[in-house]
Enzyme design. Structure first.
Site, PDB file in Angstrom:
ATOM      1  N   LYS A  93       0.702  -1.331  -0.071  1.00 18.15           N
ATOM      2  CA  LYS A  93      -0.093  -0.069   0.031  1.00 18.15           C
ATOM      3  C   LYS A  93       0.912   1.309  -0.094  1.00 18.15           C
ATOM      4  O   LYS A  93       0.482   2.218  -0.585  1.00 18.15           O
ATOM      5  CB  LYS A  93      -1.009  -0.138   1.285  1.00 18.15           C
ATOM      6  CG  LYS A  93      -2.095  -1.180   1.159  1.00 18.15           C
ATOM      7  CD  LYS A  93      -2.767  -1.177   2.332  1.00 18.15           C
ATOM      8  CE  LYS A  93      -2.242  -1.703   3.635  1.00 18.15           C
ATOM      9  NZ  LYS A  93      -1.799  -3.015   3.543  1.00 18.15           N
ATOM     10  N   THR A  94       1.924   1.224   0.933  1.00 24.31           N
ATOM     11  CA  THR A  94       2.930   2.446   0.708  1.00 24.31           C
ATOM     12  C   THR A  94       3.473   2.535  -0.398  1.00 24.31           C
ATOM     13  O   THR A  94       3.778   3.725  -0.987  1.00 24.31           O
ATOM     14  CB  THR A  94       3.716   2.452   2.001  1.00 24.31           C
ATOM     15  OG1 THR A  94       3.195   2.020   3.263  1.00 24.31           O
ATOM     16  CG2 THR A  94       4.602   3.584   1.954  1.00 24.31           C
ATOM     17  N   ASP A 154      -1.091   6.470   6.717  1.00 26.72           N
ATOM     18  CA  ASP A 154      -0.950   4.730   7.329  1.00 26.72           C
ATOM     19  C   ASP A 154      -1.873   4.640   8.391  1.00 26.72           C
ATOM     20  O   ASP A 154      -1.950   5.342   9.297  1.00 26.72           O
ATOM     21  CB  ASP A 154       0.464   4.223   7.221  1.00 26.72           C
ATOM     22  CG  ASP A 154       0.437   2.767   7.205  1.00 26.72           C
ATOM     23  OD1 ASP A 154      -0.493   2.117   6.863  1.00 26.72           O
ATOM     24  OD2 ASP A 154       1.481   2.299   7.465  1.00 26.72           O
ATOM     25  N   THR A 161      -5.756  -1.737   7.410  1.00 27.46           N
ATOM     26  CA  THR A 161      -5.891  -3.213   7.439  1.00 27.46           C
ATOM     27  C   THR A 161      -7.351  -3.573   7.761  1.00 27.46           C
ATOM     28  O   THR A 161      -7.616  -4.826   8.010  1.00 27.46           O
ATOM     29  CB  THR A 161      -4.719  -3.766   8.498  1.00 27.46           C
ATOM     30  OG1 THR A 161      -4.759  -3.245   9.448  1.00 27.46           O
ATOM     31  CG2 THR A 161      -3.462  -3.716   7.671  1.00 27.46           C
ATOM     32  N   ARG A 196       6.475  -8.332   1.086  1.00 26.51           N
ATOM     33  CA  ARG A 196       7.260  -8.198   2.074  1.00 26.51           C
ATOM     34  C   ARG A 196       8.048  -9.452   2.761  1.00 26.51           C
ATOM     35  O   ARG A 196       9.054  -9.384   3.254  1.00 26.51           O
ATOM     36  CB  ARG A 196       6.575  -7.447   3.484  1.00 26.51           C
ATOM     37  CG  ARG A 196       7.130  -6.924   4.534  1.00 26.51           C
ATOM     38  CD  ARG A 196       6.424  -6.398   5.577  1.00 26.51           C
ATOM     39  NE  ARG A 196       5.834  -4.958   4.848  1.00 26.51           N
ATOM     40  CZ  ARG A 196       4.954  -4.426   5.492  1.00 26.51           C
ATOM     41  NH1 ARG A 196       4.542  -4.754   6.728  1.00 26.51           N
ATOM     42  NH2 ARG A 196       4.538  -3.174   4.825  1.00 26.51           N
TER      43      ARG A 196
END
Length: 407
Positions: free
Chosen positions: A136-137, A181, A230, A289
């Site tokens: 997302k970032t 975030d 999330t 990740r």
């Protein structure tokens, strides 16, 4: 030497009224710094007196040998091996073309970017939600690159006071992206400040208190708010409805993770075979990740073992060392399933009972370990408790006994 002036008493003791004087010590026995020296004249050191150690002490020059580092070498940044590698930021893609996976999302965002550029307007507000580690970032940074604007990154817990969000909004330039975030953790006051800012690009500030209070409106430059969360259900409806685009990021497929690992290996100048990339990708739980993290651990293992390239065998051996099995389960995941099968015949077993049997916190089991076990079909949640599925029995080597056990 200064002349010492002293008078010796007469042999007969001198006059009767005068006090008897103590006999002087011999001049040879008198110390140089005797207190009864005549201090009216400065004492001159003899020419043959050696200087004190302080004046003779000098800094020793470093001995330069074949193994001793020189100062210019130590200050030379090009000699440091840890700086020769690529930075962590270089692993992030810089454009939608480099972004691997999320095909449907990229198509939607590509249309939105082209439309905004055609109208010469800022991009509409965007809300991205999904499990952690899916990019997302990274997607917000890619959007800023595609639009040719800057991106300011912050998180909701950092915006505790109203002046924190006000300072960010006032300093934004036209078209800039503001990425927040964990936006579901915004405070109520901060969230209400965002309402007019998102809709009308206006900031309402209250000046004064009591009867003399007044509201002043500050016009903001058009900007794009990109929120990531999330837990989209934790967002209030007024905030969620103000986003023009609401998109979900899904888990990545095996071929997409393989491409990500191969790209990371190329950036980090590491040789990896296609089979080695697949071996790492299948243990990454569908998350980029985790894939990059496992790749770095395998790279460390290959470097220490002096392997020229990362093959499937080397990747499997390294990940077994870190207790990551072919399905991506770690030691705690296997422990939960093993306790359910061996102690409770596969379940059903309550969450608190399972936490007491494994020594883990009940909240940690529910929020950290169970989601992936539910996703791959190794665990079921029933009204009576947790149940290990037949697939979990087979994966742990217990056969298919789960289907014929007593209920």
């Amino acid at each position: 030497m200064a002349i010492i002036s002293s008078k010796r008493s007469a042999p007969d003791g001198g006059s009767q009224g005068s006090e008897p004087q103590k006999p002087d010590r011999p001049q040879a026995d008198r110390p140089q710094n005797s207190p009864d020296l005549d201090r009216s004249e400065p004492e001159e050191a003899p020419n043959d007196r050696p200087p004190t150690p302080k004046t003779r002490r000098k800094k020793a020059k470093p001995t330069e040998g074949p193994d001793s580092p020189r100062q210019d070498t130590l200050l030379d940044g090009s000699q440091r091996p840890e700086e020769a590698g690529k930075s962590e930021e270089s692993l992030r893609p810089q454009s939608l073309g480099d972004y691997v996976g999320q095909k449907a999302l990229k198509e939607v965002l590509s249309i939105a970017i082209q439309a905004a550029k055609t109208r010469q307007e800022s991009l509409d507000h965007l809300l991205l939600y999904g499990p952690p580690g899916l990019g997302k970032t990274t997607m917000s940074l890619v959007l800023a690159q595609e639009m040719g604007v800057s991106c300011k990154i912050t998180s909701a817990p950092a915006l505790e006071r109203p002046r924190d969000i006000v300072g960010l909004l006032v300093n934004l330039q036209a078209g800039d992206l503001l990425f927040i975030d964990e936006i579901h953790r915004l405070t109520k006051v901060t969230e209400e400040i965002l309402y007019p800012a998102m809709e009308d690009f206006r900031l309402d500030v209250t000046l004064g208190k009591g009867q003399g209070a007044r509201i002043r409106s500050i016009t903001l430059k058009p900007f794009t708010l990109v929120g990531a969360t999330t837990q989209i259900g934790a967002l209030t409806s007024p905030l969620r409805d103000r986003f023009g685009l609401v998109q979900r990021l899904r888990f990545y497929e095996l071929d997409e993770l393989t491409a990500i690992i191969e790209r990371t290996a190329t950036i980090l100048t590491t040789t990896i075979t296609p089979e080695g990339a697949v071996e790492i990708a299948r243990r990454s739980r569908g998350t980029p990740r985790i894939a990059n993290r496992l790749f770095k651990r395998v790279r460390d293992y290959a470097l220490v073992k002096q392997e020229p390239e990362i093959t499937a065998a080397i990747a499997a051996t390294a990940l077994e060392l870190y207790n990551v099995d072919p399905c991506g389960l770690d030691w705690t995941d296997r422990r939960l399933l093993t306790v359910m099968i061996e102690n409770y015949r596969g379940g059903p077993v309550g969450l608190e009972t399972l936490a007491a049997a494994t020594g883990e916190d009940a909240h940690t089991i529910e929020e950290v370990y169970e989601p992936y076990l539910l996703q791959i079909g190794y665990l079921q949640r029933t009204p009576r408790g947790r149940v290990a599925t037949p697939a979990a029995w087979r994966h742990l080597g217990y056969g298919v006994g789960g289907e014929g056990r007593d209920q």
